[in-house]
Design an enzyme around this catalytic site. Structure first.
Site, PDB file in Angstrom:
ATOM      1  N   ILE A 173       0.834  -1.196   0.000  1.00 59.60           N
ATOM      2  CA  ILE A 173       0.000   0.000   0.000  1.00 59.60           C
ATOM      3  C   ILE A 173       0.872   1.251   0.000  1.00 59.60           C
ATOM      4  O   ILE A 173       0.613   2.211  -0.741  1.00 59.60           O
ATOM      5  CB  ILE A 173      -0.961  -0.008   1.200  1.00 59.60           C
ATOM      6  CG1 ILE A 173      -1.947  -1.165   1.077  1.00 59.60           C
ATOM      7  CG2 ILE A 173      -1.711   1.324   1.314  1.00 59.60           C
ATOM      8  CD1 ILE A 173      -2.823  -1.379   2.298  1.00 59.60           C
ATOM      9  N   ALA A 253      -4.295   3.245   8.067  1.00 66.75           N
ATOM     10  CA  ALA A 253      -3.760   1.931   8.451  1.00 66.75           C
ATOM     11  C   ALA A 253      -4.511   1.382   9.663  1.00 66.75           C
ATOM     12  O   ALA A 253      -5.441   0.611   9.531  1.00 66.75           O
ATOM     13  CB  ALA A 253      -2.263   2.038   8.711  1.00 66.75           C
ATOM     14  N   ARG A 254      -4.120   1.808  10.864  1.00 69.67           N
ATOM     15  CA  ARG A 254      -4.766   1.405  12.106  1.00 69.67           C
ATOM     16  C   ARG A 254      -4.760   2.590  13.070  1.00 69.67           C
ATOM     17  O   ARG A 254      -3.747   3.286  13.212  1.00 69.67           O
ATOM     18  CB  ARG A 254      -4.051   0.214  12.746  1.00 69.67           C
ATOM     19  CG  ARG A 254      -4.241  -1.102  12.007  1.00 69.67           C
ATOM     20  CD  ARG A 254      -5.669  -1.609  12.106  1.00 69.67           C
ATOM     21  NE  ARG A 254      -5.848  -2.925  11.507  1.00 69.67           N
ATOM     22  CZ  ARG A 254      -6.230  -3.139  10.265  1.00 69.67           C
ATOM     23  NH1 ARG A 254      -6.460  -2.113   9.441  1.00 69.67           N
ATOM     24  NH2 ARG A 254      -6.389  -4.372   9.811  1.00 69.67           N
ATOM     25  N   ASP A 278      -9.072   7.660   8.575  1.00 66.55           N
ATOM     26  CA  ASP A 278     -10.017   6.637   8.133  1.00 66.55           C
ATOM     27  C   ASP A 278     -10.124   5.517   9.158  1.00 66.55           C
ATOM     28  O   ASP A 278     -10.984   4.642   9.022  1.00 66.55           O
ATOM     29  CB  ASP A 278      -9.564   6.062   6.785  1.00 66.55           C
ATOM     30  CG  ASP A 278     -10.569   5.097   6.186  1.00 66.55           C
ATOM     31  OD1 ASP A 278     -11.762   5.459   6.113  1.00 66.55           O
ATOM     32  OD2 ASP A 278     -10.170   3.982   5.798  1.00 66.55           O
ATOM     33  N   GLU A 283     -12.934   0.790  17.049  1.00 63.67           N
ATOM     34  CA  GLU A 283     -13.879   1.030  15.960  1.00 63.67           C
ATOM     35  C   GLU A 283     -15.165   0.264  16.216  1.00 63.67           C
ATOM     36  O   GLU A 283     -15.101  -0.917  16.573  1.00 63.67           O
ATOM     37  CB  GLU A 283     -13.279   0.598  14.607  1.00 63.67           C
ATOM     38  CG  GLU A 283     -12.147   1.483  14.161  1.00 63.67           C
ATOM     39  CD  GLU A 283     -11.609   1.138  12.787  1.00 63.67           C
ATOM     40  OE1 GLU A 283     -11.969   0.055  12.251  1.00 63.67           O
ATOM     41  OE2 GLU A 283     -10.825   1.930  12.246  1.00 63.67           O
ATOM     42  N   HIS A 302     -13.450   3.991   8.147  1.00 67.54           N
ATOM     43  CA  HIS A 302     -12.669   2.825   7.700  1.00 67.54           C
ATOM     44  C   HIS A 302     -13.191   2.305   6.357  1.00 67.54           C
ATOM     45  O   HIS A 302     -13.426   1.106   6.191  1.00 67.54           O
ATOM     46  CB  HIS A 302     -12.696   1.711   8.749  1.00 67.54           C
ATOM     47  CG  HIS A 302     -11.493   0.808   8.664  1.00 67.54           C
ATOM     48  ND1 HIS A 302     -10.959   0.167   9.762  1.00 67.54           N
ATOM     49  CD2 HIS A 302     -10.705   0.435   7.606  1.00 67.54           C
ATOM     50  CE1 HIS A 302      -9.916  -0.558   9.397  1.00 67.54           C
ATOM     51  NE2 HIS A 302      -9.738  -0.410   8.093  1.00 67.54           N
ATOM     52  N   GLY A 304     -11.494   2.880   3.467  1.00 68.66           N
ATOM     53  CA  GLY A 304     -10.403   2.852   2.495  1.00 68.66           C
ATOM     54  C   GLY A 304     -10.270   1.550   1.746  1.00 68.66           C
ATOM     55  O   GLY A 304      -9.866   1.538   0.583  1.00 68.66           O
TER      56      GLY A 304
END
Length: 336
Positions: A173, A253-254, A278, A283, A302, A304
């Site tokens: 990525i 990412a996270r 994102d 979450e 999230h 993406g």
């Protein structure tokens, strides 16, 4: 597909290979998970649930567990005596207790080599970057409320061309993000656990820096590292303080890669120009999360890696790895 615990028990007794697919409601639930059943060959029988705890009998008889961002703990693994494989429907694997799986001899796999997510996550990264540079969210909100905000927004509008893009994590990525950065005439630098091959650096037009130097020099910092014990809280308050006050942070990412409270502090104090997020920790994020109301933040839930096209590629990649394993082949992308 079966949703009955009685059917699960009878299937196991008949020697069918039971696959438990766990798809939480906030990422699509049973409707999204039902596709796995169609992708796996007989004699696999698939039970779809929205949490690992939902069907204890299905967990006890599962030979394979497919998880789409659903936590898989050591307790879950201990309650699954027949389990031989955990398949993550993502590049990341932080939601699985990898060490506990390793101790039980259970491989944990991702879809890393499939390329399923890399392009759409890179696109989401640039969507957030462009929204920040062009002030799209405040511009839209103001105009919708009858406020011609051009005079107020003009001083903060910027362009990507000529800016330094710092990529943290130059995996698949991260490399896609680097290519798009070059297309926008950005100066691309990167940091990571190891330096890329010279041929990769040349192809991407990317220079290697250590993380602190990258933070000091970048106009945009984009996170693409996996979440591990070593990277949790990677952008701490001390590291965020290294950034220029005109810099932006983008995270697709996270969420736990960043100290979220420290990021909110930096945004509220003006020590940082903005952030595009994102991903969050946890979450979905609680309504009390300060970042939800911080200034100059662009947020997305999230999304993406979940375009219409990508969801299909992810499901196929995960199912193909599981199918290969059930046919006696070695699984791919094992992380433990």
């Amino acid at each position: 597909m079966t949703d009955s615990t009685d059917a699960t028990a009878s299937s196991a007794a008949a020697g069918e290979q039971h696959v438990l697919a766990v798809v939480p409601a906030h990422v699509g639930g049973r409707a999204a998970g039902s596709g796995f059943a169609a992708l796996l060959p007989d004699p696999a029988k698939v039970t779809v649930v929205e949490s690992v705890d939902e069907d204890p009998r299905a967990l006890r008889t599962a030979r394979v567990l497919i998880t789409a961002l659903a936590p898989v703990t050591a307790e879950h693994l201990a309650a699954a005596p027949e389990l031989k494989l955990v398949q993550c429907s993502s590049h990341g694997f932080d939601y699985v207790d990898v060490a506990a799986a390793r101790d039980r001899g259970i491989p944990v796999c991702t879809i890393g080599s499939s390329d399923a997510e890399k392009r759409c996550v890179a696109e989401q990264t640039f969507a957030l970057m462009l929204a920040l540079a062009k002030q799209l969210v405040p511009a839209h909100t103001a105009l919708a409320e009858g406020d011609w905000a051009l005079p107020r927004l003009k001083p903060s509008l910027t362009e990507l061309s000529g800016k330094t893009l710092g990529i943290v994590g130059l995996g698949q990525i991260g490399q896609e993000v680097a290519l798009r950065g070059r297309a926008f005439s950005m100066d691309v630098v990167y940091a990571g656990r190891r330096r890329a091959e010279p041929s990769v650096e040349e192809r991407l037009g990317a220079r290697h820096l250590d993380l602190d130097e990258l933070l000091r020099t970048s106009d945009y910092v984009s996170l693409h590292a996996p979440l591990t014990d070593a990277t949790r809280g990677l952008l701490s308050a001390e590291r965020l303080a290294l950034l220029k006050p005109t810099a932006f942070v983008v995270n697709t990412a996270r969420g736990a890669l960043i100290d979220q409270e420290a990021l909110a502090d930096a945004l509220e104090s003006g020590a940082l120009a903005g952030a595009g997020l994102d991903v969050f920790d946890p979450e979905p994020p609680p309504s009390s999360l300060r970042l939800l109301r911080a200034p100059n933040v662009v947020l997305s839930p999230h999304v993406g890696g979940v375009t219409r096209e990508t969801v299909v590629r992810i499901a196929i990649a995960a199912a193909q790895n599981v199918a290969s394993y059930l046919e006696g082949k070695r699984p791919q992308d094992v992380v433990n």
